[in-house]
Design a protein around this motif. Structure first.
Motif, mmCIF file in Angstrom:
data_model
loop_
_atom_site.group_PDB
_atom_site.id
_atom_site.type_symbol
_atom_site.label_atom_id
_atom_site.label_comp_id
_atom_site.label_asym_id
_atom_site.label_seq_id
_atom_site.Cartn_x
_atom_site.Cartn_y
_atom_site.Cartn_z
ATOM 1 N N ASN A 139 -6.960 -33.618 -22.431
ATOM 2 C CA ASN A 139 -8.008 -34.609 -22.166
ATOM 3 C C ASN A 139 -7.396 -35.779 -21.387
ATOM 4 O O ASN A 139 -6.219 -35.788 -21.075
ATOM 5 N N ASP A 148 -3.872 -35.579 -24.402
ATOM 6 C CA ASP A 148 -3.795 -34.758 -25.626
ATOM 7 C C ASP A 148 -4.129 -33.308 -25.292
ATOM 8 O O ASP A 148 -5.077 -33.057 -24.527
ATOM 9 N N GLU A 192 -13.621 -39.470 -26.427
ATOM 10 C CA GLU A 192 -12.196 -39.227 -26.174
ATOM 11 C C GLU A 192 -12.019 -38.008 -25.291
ATOM 12 O O GLU A 192 -11.097 -37.933 -24.493
ATOM 13 N N GLU A 193 -12.905 -37.035 -25.437
ATOM 14 C CA GLU A 193 -12.720 -35.738 -24.766
ATOM 15 C C GLU A 193 -13.344 -35.665 -23.379
ATOM 16 O O GLU A 193 -13.304 -34.618 -22.737
ATOM 17 N N SER A 240 -6.863 -34.392 -34.933
ATOM 18 C CA SER A 240 -7.108 -32.954 -34.722
ATOM 19 C C SER A 240 -5.820 -32.119 -34.753
ATOM 20 O O SER A 240 -5.883 -30.913 -34.957
ATOM 21 N N ARG A 245 -6.672 -45.495 -29.065
ATOM 22 C CA ARG A 245 -7.576 -45.922 -28.014
ATOM 23 C C ARG A 245 -8.501 -47.025 -28.543
ATOM 24 O O ARG A 245 -9.033 -46.962 -29.662
HETATM 25 MN MN MN Z 1 -6.843 -36.298 -29.267
#
Ligand code: MN
Ligand code: AHG
Ligand code: MN
Ligand code: MN
Length: 335
Positions: free
Chosen positions: A60, A64, A93-94, A119, A271
């Motif tokens: 991402n 990550d 986030e993704e 995760s 973040r």
């Molecule tokens: Mn992540």
């Protein structure tokens, strides 16, 4: 008939929301967020059976490596929020870019969310969570804009997290409100209000410090000194590696959680929009303190930051005033 143990009247999230906000659009938004949390909890629970462990195979925007469940939970939240009819801007986030909701589906709220926090823990069944922050748009144009969500954390109207642990628990805080705790009743599929006005233990609570000491050699001297102080003062070390789990324990038991900047990650790892800010509002509303520590030349209250990009990072020092003030005092040279 008197309500016997929640058989005839359920203090459900929806009832709580309608009683406490009377805002039907916000209630619909929160109900859709709760649906997404329930669906994510279910996906995590059946991951081993449904072959949902493991990597998705892409990175991402934070760099990550995405897990299958990062992507699946992200899709769950995007669908639920888009179709709530209550949102105009979504930040995940993704997703590299903000999602600007088409006019025919748009509403007045902007949501920043971390669909699956912690995760890296999912494949070994260690608790994970979801974190979100809700703003009310300022722009009046037909479509929302990224400026509607790149704002000080003081503008957040609702912050919350859901923890996928032994129980699936939802913790919410409305601006100037109290921290409210709900537990999922799987037999009803409803979040039931279990605790009102959740507060840090008044005396600072258990002596617990929580950090990834694997980074300790790279921290600034003050962080090293502070953790050394905790170690020599009989503190216990507790670190799950999922922010939701570490923060939930810190609020309920007391102590301090830190994810400092270091020589490698000069702005820290967490973040601002969908980890630091929501947790800071919840921690402050529970009587704690959330700071960046020394950041850009001064010790800053986290909610006062004004992010300039949606995946911006900041250092995190949060917890009981007893422990956070000790660290901030060291930064200010007063300790
Ligand atoms: Mn992540
Ligand atoms: P995410 O899984 O959403 O990317 O967040 C992971 C974060 C946070 O949950 C946790 O506090 C931190 O990463 C742990 O980082 P380390 O593994 O570096 O300790
Ligand atoms: Mn996270
Ligand atoms: Mn995540």
């Amino acid at each position: 008939v008197e309500d016997v143990a929640g058989e005839t009247d359920f203090n459900s999230l929806t009832q709580w929301l309608m009683t406490n906000t009377k805002d039907k659009e916000l209630t619909v938004l929160m109900a859709q967020l709760a649906l997404a949390c329930k669906a994510t909890s279910r996906a995590c629970a059946k991951a081993g059976i449904a072959n949902l462990f493991g990597m998705y195979g892409e990175q991402n925007s934070s760099g990550d490596d995405q897990k299958k469940l990062d992507v699946l939970s992200n899709d769950i939240f995007i669908n639920a929020l888009l179709k709530s009819g209550s949102c105009c801007v979504l930040v995940s986030e993704e997703n590299e870019e903000p999602i600007i909701v088409p006019e025919e589906l748009a509403g007045r709220f902007c949501v920043a969310f971390d669909p699956l926090d912690g995760s890296s823990n999912i494949d070994c069944n260690v608790s994970t969570g979801t974190i979100f922050a809700v703003y009310e748009r300022l722009s009046t144009s037909p479509l929302g804009t990224v400026e509607d969500i790149l704002r000080t954390g003081n503008d957040i109207v609702v912050a919350g997290y859901c923890m996928y642990g032994a129980a699936t628990e939802l913790v919410l805080c409305f601006k100037q409100g109290k921290v409210e705790r709900f537990a999922l009743d799987p037999s009803l599929g409803e979040f039931i209000h279990t605790h009102a006005n959740v507060r840090f233990p008044a005396d600072g609570g258990k002596k617990i410090y929580s950090c990834n000491e694997g980074n300790a050699l790279l921290w600034d001297e003050t962080c090293k000194k502070a953790v050394q102080h905790f170690k020599s003062s009989g503190y216990a070390a507790r670190y799950v590696g999922s922010m939701v789990s570490d923060v939930h324990r810190t609020i309920l038991y007391g102590g301090v959680f830190i994810y400092p900047a270091d020589k490698k990650s000069t702005k820290g790892k967490l973040r601002v929009l969908y980890e630091g800010f929501p947790m800071a509002l919840i921690v402050e509303s529970a009587g704690g303190i959330a700071s960046t520590g020394m950041f850009n030349g001064s010790v800053q209250r986290m909610l006062d930051l004004v992010p300039t990009n949606i995946h911006e990072r900041c250092p995190v020092i949060l917890g009981s005033p007893r422990d956070v003030n000790l660290i901030l005092g060291m930064y200010k040279g007063t300790d």
